[in-house]
Write an enzyme that holds these catalytic residues in place. Structure first.
Site, PDB file in Angstrom:
ATOM      1  N   ALA A  83      -3.814 -16.266 -11.766  1.00 46.68           N
ATOM      2  CA  ALA A  83      -5.167 -15.800 -10.641  1.00 46.68           C
ATOM      3  C   ALA A  83      -4.945 -17.550 -10.363  1.00 46.68           C
ATOM      4  CB  ALA A  83      -5.806 -16.125 -12.107  1.00 46.68           C
ATOM      5  N   ASP A 137       5.516 -23.480  -2.853  1.00 43.33           N
ATOM      6  CA  ASP A 137       6.124 -24.529  -2.008  1.00 43.33           C
ATOM      7  C   ASP A 137       5.150 -25.251  -0.875  1.00 43.33           C
ATOM      8  OD1 ASP A 137       5.569 -22.253   0.178  1.00 43.33           O
ATOM      9  OD2 ASP A 137       7.647 -22.359   0.294  1.00 43.33           O
ATOM     10  N   TYR A 162      -5.616 -25.306   0.561  1.00 43.98           N
ATOM     11  CA  TYR A 162      -5.014 -24.223  -0.761  1.00 43.98           C
ATOM     12  C   TYR A 162      -3.709 -24.875  -0.672  1.00 43.98           C
ATOM     13  CZ  TYR A 162      -1.440 -20.979  -2.283  1.00 43.98           C
ATOM     14  OH  TYR A 162      -0.028 -20.630  -2.572  1.00 43.98           O
ATOM     15  N   GLY A 309      -3.563 -27.101  11.258  1.00 39.84           N
ATOM     16  CA  GLY A 309      -2.753 -27.458  10.319  1.00 39.84           C
ATOM     17  C   GLY A 309      -1.276 -26.797   9.936  1.00 39.84           C
TER      18      GLY A 309
HETATM   19  P1  NAD Z   1      -3.584 -12.546  -4.579  1.00 40.89           P
HETATM   20  O1  NAD Z   1      -4.492 -13.146  -3.628  1.00 40.89           O
HETATM   21  O2  NAD Z   1      -3.104 -11.101  -4.128  1.00 40.89           O
HETATM   22  O3  NAD Z   1      -3.733 -12.193  -6.295  1.00 40.89           O
HETATM   23  C1  NAD Z   1      -4.845 -13.153  -6.886  1.00 40.89           C
HETATM   24  C2  NAD Z   1      -5.301 -12.270  -8.088  1.00 40.89           C
HETATM   25  O4  NAD Z   1      -6.199 -13.464  -9.120  1.00 40.89           O
HETATM   26  C3  NAD Z   1      -6.668 -11.373  -7.593  1.00 40.89           C
HETATM   27  O5  NAD Z   1      -6.170 -10.342  -7.886  1.00 40.89           O
HETATM   28  C4  NAD Z   1      -7.730 -12.001  -8.124  1.00 40.89           C
HETATM   29  O6  NAD Z   1      -8.944 -11.093  -8.103  1.00 40.89           O
HETATM   30  C5  NAD Z   1      -7.582 -12.958  -8.681  1.00 40.89           C
HETATM   31  N1  NAD Z   1      -8.127 -13.947  -8.842  1.00 40.89           N
HETATM   32  C6  NAD Z   1      -8.861 -15.109  -8.572  1.00 40.89           C
HETATM   33  N2  NAD Z   1     -10.202 -15.782  -8.741  1.00 40.89           N
HETATM   34  C7  NAD Z   1     -10.197 -15.452 -10.331  1.00 40.89           C
HETATM   35  C8  NAD Z   1     -10.760 -16.117 -10.974  1.00 40.89           C
HETATM   36  N3  NAD Z   1     -11.401 -17.025 -11.097  1.00 40.89           N
HETATM   37  N4  NAD Z   1     -10.566 -15.402 -12.296  1.00 40.89           N
HETATM   38  C9  NAD Z   1     -10.034 -14.755 -12.595  1.00 40.89           C
HETATM   39  N5  NAD Z   1      -8.315 -14.302 -11.436  1.00 40.89           N
HETATM   40  C10 NAD Z   1      -8.774 -14.631 -10.288  1.00 40.89           C
HETATM   41  O7  NAD Z   1      -2.320 -13.454  -4.599  1.00 40.89           O
HETATM   42  P2  NAD Z   1      -0.481 -13.454  -4.425  1.00 40.89           P
HETATM   43  O8  NAD Z   1      -0.380 -12.934  -3.515  1.00 40.89           O
HETATM   44  O9  NAD Z   1      -0.376 -12.278  -6.067  1.00 40.89           O
HETATM   45  O10 NAD Z   1      -0.350 -14.874  -5.668  1.00 40.89           O
HETATM   46  C11 NAD Z   1      -0.094 -15.052  -6.612  1.00 40.89           C
HETATM   47  C12 NAD Z   1       0.060 -16.261  -7.839  1.00 40.89           C
HETATM   48  O11 NAD Z   1       1.365 -16.994  -6.588  1.00 40.89           O
HETATM   49  C13 NAD Z   1      -0.688 -17.089  -6.943  1.00 40.89           C
HETATM   50  O12 NAD Z   1      -1.183 -18.604  -7.995  1.00 40.89           O
HETATM   51  C14 NAD Z   1      -0.670 -17.823  -5.514  1.00 40.89           C
HETATM   52  O13 NAD Z   1      -0.948 -19.615  -5.705  1.00 40.89           O
HETATM   53  C15 NAD Z   1       1.324 -18.162  -6.252  1.00 40.89           C
HETATM   54  N6  NAD Z   1       1.931 -17.206  -5.029  1.00 40.89           N
HETATM   55  C16 NAD Z   1       2.299 -16.572  -3.646  1.00 40.89           C
HETATM   56  C17 NAD Z   1       2.611 -17.037  -3.371  1.00 40.89           C
HETATM   57  C18 NAD Z   1       2.822 -15.358  -2.192  1.00 40.89           C
HETATM   58  O14 NAD Z   1       3.351 -15.699  -1.131  1.00 40.89           O
HETATM   59  N7  NAD Z   1       1.822 -14.074  -2.344  1.00 40.89           N
HETATM   60  C19 NAD Z   1       3.895 -17.001  -3.019  1.00 40.89           C
HETATM   61  C20 NAD Z   1       3.674 -18.284  -4.103  1.00 40.89           C
HETATM   62  C21 NAD Z   1       3.354 -18.585  -4.403  1.00 40.89           C
HETATM   63  O1  DAU Z   2       5.098 -20.198   0.768  1.00 40.07           O
HETATM   64  C1  DAU Z   2       4.286 -19.895  -0.131  1.00 40.07           C
HETATM   65  C2  DAU Z   2       3.050 -19.356   0.437  1.00 40.07           C
HETATM   66  O2  DAU Z   2       2.765 -18.329   1.469  1.00 40.07           O
HETATM   67  C3  DAU Z   2       1.646 -19.049  -0.949  1.00 40.07           C
HETATM   68  O3  DAU Z   2       1.550 -19.801  -1.822  1.00 40.07           O
HETATM   69  C4  DAU Z   2       0.745 -18.256  -0.208  1.00 40.07           C
HETATM   70  O4  DAU Z   2      -0.733 -17.829  -1.249  1.00 40.07           O
HETATM   71  C5  DAU Z   2       0.848 -17.229   0.769  1.00 40.07           C
HETATM   72  O5  DAU Z   2      -0.289 -16.613   1.144  1.00 40.07           O
HETATM   73  C6  DAU Z   2       2.264 -17.738   1.520  1.00 40.07           C
HETATM   74  O6  DAU Z   2       0.802 -18.464   2.309  1.00 40.07           O
HETATM   75  P1  DAU Z   2       1.525 -18.419   4.875  1.00 40.07           P
HETATM   76  O7  DAU Z   2       0.043 -19.033   5.233  1.00 40.07           O
HETATM   77  O8  DAU Z   2       3.272 -19.049   4.518  1.00 40.07           O
HETATM   78  O9  DAU Z   2       1.766 -16.819   4.322  1.00 40.07           O
HETATM   79  P2  DAU Z   2       0.553 -15.825   5.970  1.00 40.07           P
HETATM   80  O10 DAU Z   2       1.527 -14.318   5.036  1.00 40.07           O
HETATM   81  O11 DAU Z   2      -0.670 -16.195   5.467  1.00 40.07           O
HETATM   82  O12 DAU Z   2       1.675 -16.492   6.720  1.00 40.07           O
HETATM   83  C7  DAU Z   2       2.859 -16.617   6.689  1.00 40.07           C
HETATM   84  C8  DAU Z   2       3.548 -17.117   8.199  1.00 40.07           C
HETATM   85  O13 DAU Z   2       2.783 -15.925   9.593  1.00 40.07           O
HETATM   86  C9  DAU Z   2       1.940 -18.247   8.653  1.00 40.07           C
HETATM   87  O14 DAU Z   2       3.159 -19.137   9.374  1.00 40.07           O
HETATM   88  C10 DAU Z   2       1.227 -17.650   9.182  1.00 40.07           C
HETATM   89  C11 DAU Z   2       1.912 -16.444  10.688  1.00 40.07           C
HETATM   90  N1  DAU Z   2       1.257 -16.003  10.706  1.00 40.07           N
HETATM   91  C12 DAU Z   2       0.011 -15.167   9.750  1.00 40.07           C
HETATM   92  C13 DAU Z   2      -1.229 -14.058   9.941  1.00 40.07           C
HETATM   93  C14 DAU Z   2      -2.058 -14.248   8.455  1.00 40.07           C
HETATM   94  C15 DAU Z   2       0.056 -15.367  11.970  1.00 40.07           C
HETATM   95  O15 DAU Z   2       1.152 -15.447  13.141  1.00 40.07           O
HETATM   96  N2  DAU Z   2      -0.845 -14.462  11.944  1.00 40.07           N
HETATM   97  C16 DAU Z   2      -1.277 -13.802  10.992  1.00 40.07           C
HETATM   98  O16 DAU Z   2      -2.141 -13.229  11.377  1.00 40.07           O
END
Ligand code: NAD
Ligand code: DAU
Length: 373
Positions: A83, A137, A162, A309
């Site tokens: 979460a 990461d 974040y 940033g």
């Molecule tokens: P997401 O935003 O798709 O899902 C987050 C979930 O957490 C949602 O279901 C939301 O309802 C729930 N949530 C948010 N606030 C809450 C709260 N206060 N109490 C209970 N539930 C709550 O996120 P995701 O992409 O599935 O990421 C999941 C985890 O993995 C996160 O901790 C994120 O930091 C980490 N992570 C994501 C990525 C990525 O690429 N998406 C990569 C590395 C790590």
């Molecule tokens: O590296 C792990 C992380 O990856 C997770 O911890 C985060 O929860 C997850 O959201 C993701 O973060 P990023 O910022 O790397 O992901 P995002 O998909 O938002 O963006 C990927 C790259 O693409 C980043 O360099 C920004 C760029 N981007 C993103 C969006 C949404 C664009 O160029 N255009 C866009 O509209």
């Protein structure tokens, strides 16, 4: 037999993890705790919703006493903590929710595990319990093109609200092991993609925009680099760490798969052109897509103002998780992306459902007046 508390199980990675665990660990029980924020979606849990091993609780990880109550009631052996507020752009526009959920919410869970597992149960059976924290990461900051990938000993240097909130949570998890002996592990993963990903993130955003013929917003020069991993591979890595990782350890997870954003967008455009060229049904289902009339999808690419940033490059050295717990990704980027495209083509009601909710407001706020051609 394990009894899991999965926080954030209605989100992208959490839902994939629940599917993975239920299909590969029969007999285990799963309780999902999820607040169902804009990112949570019960439709992502629909395939497991009637499974006898599955329970869903709508609730906030920040609510005092809630997690402790669930740990007692379900005699939880394993907490898997997903979460979080997860979108970097949203953290730039409004950091408060990130500090609340990612830092204070993680602390509530740690306090609950300490109270129930270490104090009330007096540490009985603690060897079989585990608090697994899902991190990113992004806590390590940004790499130059010639830098080696991040290892578990790379210094923390978070650059967005974040990333800073996730870094703070990682430190709390570490401190609860060091100070109280809580059996924790942390995994720091690179960018995930795949089924059920909310279309605010790069890959699903580009897919749904391609299908509807909307511009593809590329930030800055499009040359920022991310290291991409198919979400089911991430779930397998977490499984390996929970089952074979050592308490107190952290594990970097990644796919050794670095891509520049612009190259990914071009790759998606070419896959879309190919799919539409061979499938007449797609051409009539998505008439707004340029590919429906034989035009190149790349015409939609639109360079927009850069993210403030914006970290230039992430890359993960996954040697430890490969060596110590036997993790090995099963998908290449080519196979993973093709599966993802097929999933979005076959699950239109899932993503249309999201776009009919508050999604439009976010897109308006994030991308308004940013297009510069
Ligand atoms: P997401 O935003 O798709 O899902 C987050 C979930 O957490 C949602 O279901 C939301 O309802 C729930 N949530 C948010 N606030 C809450 C709260 N206060 N109490 C209970 N539930 C709550 O996120 P995701 O992409 O599935 O990421 C999941 C985890 O993995 C996160 O901790 C994120 O930091 C980490 N992570 C994501 C990525 C990525 O690429 N998406 C990569 C590395 C790590
Ligand atoms: O590296 C792990 C992380 O990856 C997770 O911890 C985060 O929860 C997850 O959201 C993701 O973060 P990023 O910022 O790397 O992901 P995002 O998909 O938002 O963006 C990927 C790259 O693409 C980043 O360099 C920004 C760029 N981007 C993103 C969006 C949404 C664009 O160029 N255009 C866009 O509209």
């Amino acid at each position: 037999m394990r009894r899991l508390l999965v926080t954030g199980g209605a989100g992208f990675i959490g839902a994939n993890f629940v599917h993975h665990w239920i299909s590969s660990h029969r007999g285990d029980a799963i309780v999902v705790l999820d607040a169902l924020t804009y990112a949570g979606n019960m439709a992502s849990l629909e395939p497991v919703s009637r499974h006898s091993a599955f329970h869903f609780i709508r609730g906030d990880v920040c609510t005092q006493g809630l997690a402790a109550e669930l740990l007692r009631k379900h005699d939880i052996t394993t907490i898997v903590h997903f979460a979080a507020e997860s979108h970097v752009d949203r953290s730039i526009l409004g950091p408060d929710a990130f500090l609340q959920t990612n830092i204070l919410g993680t602390h509530e869970l740690l306090k609950a595990a300490r109270q129930v597992w270490l104090e009330e149960r007096k540490g009985e059976g603690i060897e079989a319990r585990r608090f697994h924290h899902i991190s990113t990461d992004e806590v390590y900051g940004s790499l130059a093109s010639s830098d080696p990938p991040f290892t578990e000993t790379s210094p923390y240097a978070p650059n967005s609200p974040y990333a800073a909130s996730k870094a703070a949570a990682d430190h709390l998890v570490r401190a609860y092991h060091h100070t109280y002996g809580l059996p924790v592990t942390t995994s720091n993963c690179s960018n995930n993609y795949g089924p059920y990903q909310f279309p605010e993130k790069l890959i699903p955003l580009m897919l749904v925009n391609l299908l509807d013929g909307r511009p593809l917003p590329v930030y800055g020069d499009g040359l920022n680099v991310r290291d991409w991993l198919y979400v089911e591979d991430h779930c397998r890595a977490i499984d390996c760490v929970i089952n074979q990782g050592a308490a107190g350890q952290t594990y970097n997870v990644g796919g050794r798969n670095e891509w520049r954003n612009l190259d990914i967008v071009r790759f998606l455009c070419s896959l879309m052109d190919e799919a539409f060229a061979r499938d007449a049904a797609l051409r009539s289902r998505f008439p707004g897509s340029p590919a429906a009339t034989g035009r190149a999808s790349e015409e939609l690419i639109n360079f927009v103002r850069d993210r403030p940033g914006h970290d230039r490059r992430y890359a993960i050295d996954a040697s430890k998780v490969e060596r110590d717990v036997g993790f090995c990704p099963q998908e290449t980027f080519e196979t993973g992306i093709r599966k993802t495209l097929d999933w979005f083509l076959n699950h239109e009601p899932w993503w249309r459902g999201i776009m009919n909710r508050s999604y439009g407001e976010w897109i308006q706020r994030q991308y308004q007046s940013e297009h510069r051609g």
